[in-house]
Design a protein around this motif. Sequence first.
Motif, short mmCIF file in Angstrom:
data_model
loop_
_atom_site.label_atom_id
_atom_site.label_comp_id
_atom_site.label_asym_id
_atom_site.label_seq_id
_atom_site.Cartn_x
_atom_site.Cartn_y
_atom_site.Cartn_z
N TYR A 35 48.72 50.23 34.88
CA TYR A 35 47.71 51.24 34.59
C TYR A 35 48.28 52.62 34.90
O TYR A 35 49.21 52.78 35.69
CB TYR A 35 46.49 51.06 35.50
CG TYR A 35 45.58 49.89 35.17
CD1 TYR A 35 45.81 48.64 35.71
CD2 TYR A 35 44.47 50.07 34.34
CE1 TYR A 35 44.96 47.58 35.44
CE2 TYR A 35 43.61 49.01 34.07
CZ TYR A 35 43.86 47.77 34.62
OH TYR A 35 43.02 46.72 34.34
N GLN A 37 46.67 56.49 36.05
CA GLN A 37 45.46 57.20 36.48
C GLN A 37 45.77 58.66 36.69
O GLN A 37 46.53 59.02 37.59
CB GLN A 37 44.89 56.57 37.75
CG GLN A 37 43.54 57.16 38.15
CD GLN A 37 42.91 56.44 39.34
OE1 GLN A 37 43.60 55.94 40.20
NE2 GLN A 37 41.58 56.41 39.38
N LEU A 43 40.93 54.59 35.46
CA LEU A 43 42.18 53.93 35.12
C LEU A 43 42.31 53.71 33.62
O LEU A 43 41.33 53.37 32.95
CB LEU A 43 42.26 52.57 35.81
CG LEU A 43 42.48 52.58 37.32
CD1 LEU A 43 41.20 52.90 38.06
CD2 LEU A 43 43.04 51.25 37.78
N LEU A 45 44.56 51.44 30.98
CA LEU A 45 45.50 50.33 30.88
C LEU A 45 46.63 50.70 29.94
O LEU A 45 46.38 51.08 28.79
CB LEU A 45 44.78 49.08 30.38
CG LEU A 45 45.62 47.81 30.23
CD1 LEU A 45 46.16 47.36 31.59
CD2 LEU A 45 44.81 46.70 29.59
N THR A 48 49.73 44.86 29.30
CA THR A 48 49.73 43.61 30.04
C THR A 48 51.16 43.08 30.04
O THR A 48 51.77 42.95 28.96
CB THR A 48 48.80 42.58 29.37
OG1 THR A 48 47.48 43.12 29.33
CG2 THR A 48 48.79 41.28 30.16
N GLU A 58 48.51 48.71 24.92
CA GLU A 58 47.23 49.26 24.47
C GLU A 58 47.49 50.39 23.48
O GLU A 58 48.61 50.94 23.39
CB GLU A 58 46.44 49.77 25.65
CG GLU A 58 46.06 48.66 26.62
CD GLU A 58 45.24 47.55 25.99
OE1 GLU A 58 44.18 47.85 25.41
OE2 GLU A 58 45.68 46.39 26.05
N LEU B 87 34.15 52.39 41.19
CA LEU B 87 34.48 52.09 39.81
C LEU B 87 33.83 50.80 39.37
O LEU B 87 33.95 49.77 40.04
CB LEU B 87 36.00 51.98 39.64
CG LEU B 87 36.84 53.15 40.11
CD1 LEU B 87 38.31 52.81 40.07
CD2 LEU B 87 36.56 54.36 39.26
N GLN B 96 40.41 41.29 29.63
CA GLN B 96 40.89 42.61 30.02
C GLN B 96 39.74 43.38 30.65
O GLN B 96 38.58 43.25 30.26
CB GLN B 96 41.41 43.38 28.81
CG GLN B 96 42.76 42.90 28.34
CD GLN B 96 43.37 43.85 27.34
OE1 GLN B 96 42.78 44.85 26.97
NE2 GLN B 96 44.58 43.53 26.89
N LEU B 97 40.08 44.21 31.64
CA LEU B 97 39.07 45.01 32.32
C LEU B 97 38.84 46.31 31.56
O LEU B 97 39.78 47.04 31.25
CB LEU B 97 39.50 45.32 33.74
CG LEU B 97 39.33 44.18 34.75
CD1 LEU B 97 39.83 44.60 36.12
CD2 LEU B 97 37.88 43.75 34.84
N TRP B 99 37.12 49.85 32.06
CA TRP B 99 36.76 50.62 33.25
C TRP B 99 35.78 51.74 32.94
O TRP B 99 35.92 52.44 31.93
CB TRP B 99 38.02 51.22 33.87
CG TRP B 99 38.94 50.21 34.44
CD1 TRP B 99 39.92 49.53 33.78
CD2 TRP B 99 38.96 49.73 35.79
NE1 TRP B 99 40.55 48.65 34.63
CE2 TRP B 99 39.99 48.76 35.87
CE3 TRP B 99 38.22 50.03 36.92
CZ2 TRP B 99 40.28 48.10 37.05
CZ3 TRP B 99 38.52 49.37 38.11
CH2 TRP B 99 39.53 48.41 38.16
N GLY B 100 34.82 51.92 33.84
CA GLY B 100 34.01 53.11 33.82
C GLY B 100 34.80 54.27 34.40
O GLY B 100 35.88 54.08 34.98
#
Lengths: 114, 109
Positions: A35, A37, A43, A45, A48, A58, B87, B96-97, B99-100
């Motif tokens: 990730y 940030q 975050l 992505l 993977t 992504e 979060l 897959q996550l 995210w807010g």
Amino acid sequence: SAVISQKPSRDICQRGTSLTIQCQVDSQVTMMFWYRQQPGQSLTLIATANQGSEATYESGFVIDKFPISRPNLTFSTLTVSNMSPEDSSIYLCSASGTEFNEQFFGPGTRLTVL
Amino acid sequence: GQNIDQPTEMTATEGAIVQINCTYQTSGFNGLFWYQQHAGEAPTFLSYNVLDGLEEKGRFSSFLSRSKGYSYLLLKELQMKDSASYLCAVMDSNYQLIWGAGTKLIIKP
């Protein structure tokens, strides 16, 4: 739970150079993720990291810019290539097991590109 | 598209209770996570909900309603160290996550 370590913890790099970030997990995990940030933001992505095959990227992230390796179930690397100041960010490694009910994070690598 | 909404910032008083809401629209659902993140540190796992209802863990509780696409994190007996970003993240059908943007919680004495 898994304990994740990252190296380096921080670095200051020159524009045009590359930096490889290492991520080590203390137990075998199913999924590993990278990730980014930005300060004050959530975050994003990048990809993977798949064991034994090419990473899944992504939208907005490409292999030439962020090559990723995952030679085994406990280790992965992310390279930030041909860096520019826009790449300055915190890069986080994450991992989850087969249950997917918890995702652990490494301490992060704070990258500054001058 | 996929979307996670949570308030940008909240303020509460030490010793009080605060509820942080999260609403979501995702492609599939494999659970909802709450993480705590102090400034300059990595996110720390707080809770995971996959079934409707309330999960309690000490001073922190998390609630989920899948039919409403809604969750909240409840923090009781607030302490100054609870000042952090919280979060909300949803695991979609691809595991897959999503995210807010996070809720920055400010605790005042």
